[in-house]
Design a protein around this motif. Sequence first.
Motif, PDB file in Angstrom:
ATOM      1  N   VAL A   1       0.857  -1.186   0.000  1.00  0.00           N
ATOM      2  CA  VAL A   1       0.000   0.000   0.000  1.00  0.00           C
ATOM      3  C   VAL A   1       0.890   1.232   0.000  1.00  0.00           C
ATOM      4  N   ASP A   2       0.342   2.358  -0.444  1.00  0.00           N
ATOM      5  CA  ASP A   2       1.108   3.599  -0.455  1.00  0.00           C
ATOM      6  C   ASP A   2       1.156   4.241   0.934  1.00  0.00           C
ATOM      7  N   LEU A   3       0.078   4.088   1.676  1.00  0.00           N
ATOM      8  CA  LEU A   3       0.004   4.589   3.043  1.00  0.00           C
ATOM      9  C   LEU A   3      -1.025   3.754   3.793  1.00  0.00           C
ATOM     10  N   ALA A   4      -0.959   3.776   5.117  1.00  0.00           N
ATOM     11  CA  ALA A   4      -1.860   2.932   5.896  1.00  0.00           C
ATOM     12  C   ALA A   4      -2.205   3.604   7.215  1.00  0.00           C
ATOM     13  N   LEU A   5      -3.462   3.489   7.598  1.00  0.00           N
ATOM     14  CA  LEU A   5      -3.901   3.978   8.895  1.00  0.00           C
ATOM     15  C   LEU A   5      -3.475   2.988   9.974  1.00  0.00           C
ATOM     16  N   GLY A   6      -2.999   3.513  11.094  1.00  0.00           N
ATOM     17  CA  GLY A   6      -2.565   2.651  12.180  1.00  0.00           C
ATOM     18  C   GLY A   6      -2.781   3.310  13.525  1.00  0.00           C
ATOM     19  N   LEU A   7      -2.396   2.594  14.575  1.00  0.00           N
ATOM     20  CA  LEU A   7      -2.512   3.082  15.943  1.00  0.00           C
ATOM     21  C   LEU A   7      -1.164   2.957  16.624  1.00  0.00           C
ATOM     22  N   ASP A   8      -0.786   3.992  17.353  1.00  0.00           N
ATOM     23  CA  ASP A   8       0.498   4.007  18.046  1.00  0.00           C
ATOM     24  C   ASP A   8       0.231   4.318  19.513  1.00  0.00           C
ATOM     25  N   TYR A   9       0.716   3.469  20.399  1.00  0.00           N
ATOM     26  CA  TYR A   9       0.472   3.625  21.832  1.00  0.00           C
ATOM     27  C   TYR A   9       1.760   4.000  22.552  1.00  0.00           C
ATOM     28  N   PRO A  10       1.752   5.049  23.371  1.00  0.00           N
ATOM     29  CA  PRO A  10       2.952   5.388  24.135  1.00  0.00           C
ATOM     30  C   PRO A  10       3.444   4.218  24.981  1.00  0.00           C
ATOM     31  N   ASP A  11       2.526   3.377  25.486  1.00  0.00           N
ATOM     32  CA  ASP A  11       2.909   2.237  26.310  1.00  0.00           C
ATOM     33  C   ASP A  11       3.313   1.015  25.500  1.00  0.00           C
TER      34      ASP A  11
END
Length: 322
Positions: A143-153
Amino acid sequence: MELPGVQLKTLLELTRSGTMTAAAAALGYTPGAVSQHIAALERATGTELVRRTGRRVELTDAGHTLATHAKRILAAQAEAVAALERTHGEVRARLRLGVFGTAAAGLLPPALRRLGARHPGVRVESREVDVDQAYTEVCAGRVDLALGLDYPDAPLVRDGTVELVRLCTERFSLAVPAGLPPWDAYDAGAKDDGADDEEGTDDAEVGTAPLRLADTAGFDWILPAPGSYYGRAVRAACRRAGFEPRVVHEVTDTATSLAMVGAGLGVAPLTELMLRLRSEGITSVPLRDPVVRHIVVAVGSAARRRPSVAALIDALREGAAP
């Protein structure tokens, strides 16, 4: 000497994965296809690029040299695409966007409507990907770009080849069954330390007063498996509050976990984006502890400079805003 981009990407993935099987899984190929790509590169360069050591493969000195230049070659190709796109009189392109379930339902429709109204020449093709694999999907070029989630923990692994563009930050609350059964733990959390709350909090209805994370130690929890970024992040926050959550149901799908909360089977973390999927049968209880996650877009550094990519990210950011 011809060095096709697909073969160079295979070599780079092999350096990251360490085995033909892992590289094939990451790229969406068969192990045989990965082996053929490497063999083709070795024929083209006239030198051995990898050697097997048990189940793993190691790059030879020549392999390491080519891998270093492969990054530059592929980056130059991406730069060329971005430069060509900037010469157009209008923003137009075909983009492949990786999405995960919650984002596909809550962010994608309004973002694409917004993008279509502003830049009808941009065509977006989405494909669902594992939210924990957003970074890898972009690295592999699927894919050219992707939605994701990033957690400080439990932050996403980064290797410098892909940027994480933050769209917004969400603070977690707690999803509890509507009507809120008279749990002693909740009553204690809602009433204790009331002097520290903002004016008016003491008069709030049961189910709306902020709750300390430590006061949920006796609750039944609905969480993803501990091997996921999400599962690790929530467990880390609970441990910081002094307890191990009693997970009675391990569920990955957000809509399913909230439906289970509504059925009175336990409590689960909740954000505004999650609430867009389902609100029936649940009450959102604020948490005093600042537990957060970042909604991000993983995108290659050169691709970030494409007008079409920038336009899509802007539309997604507007949709992610509270």
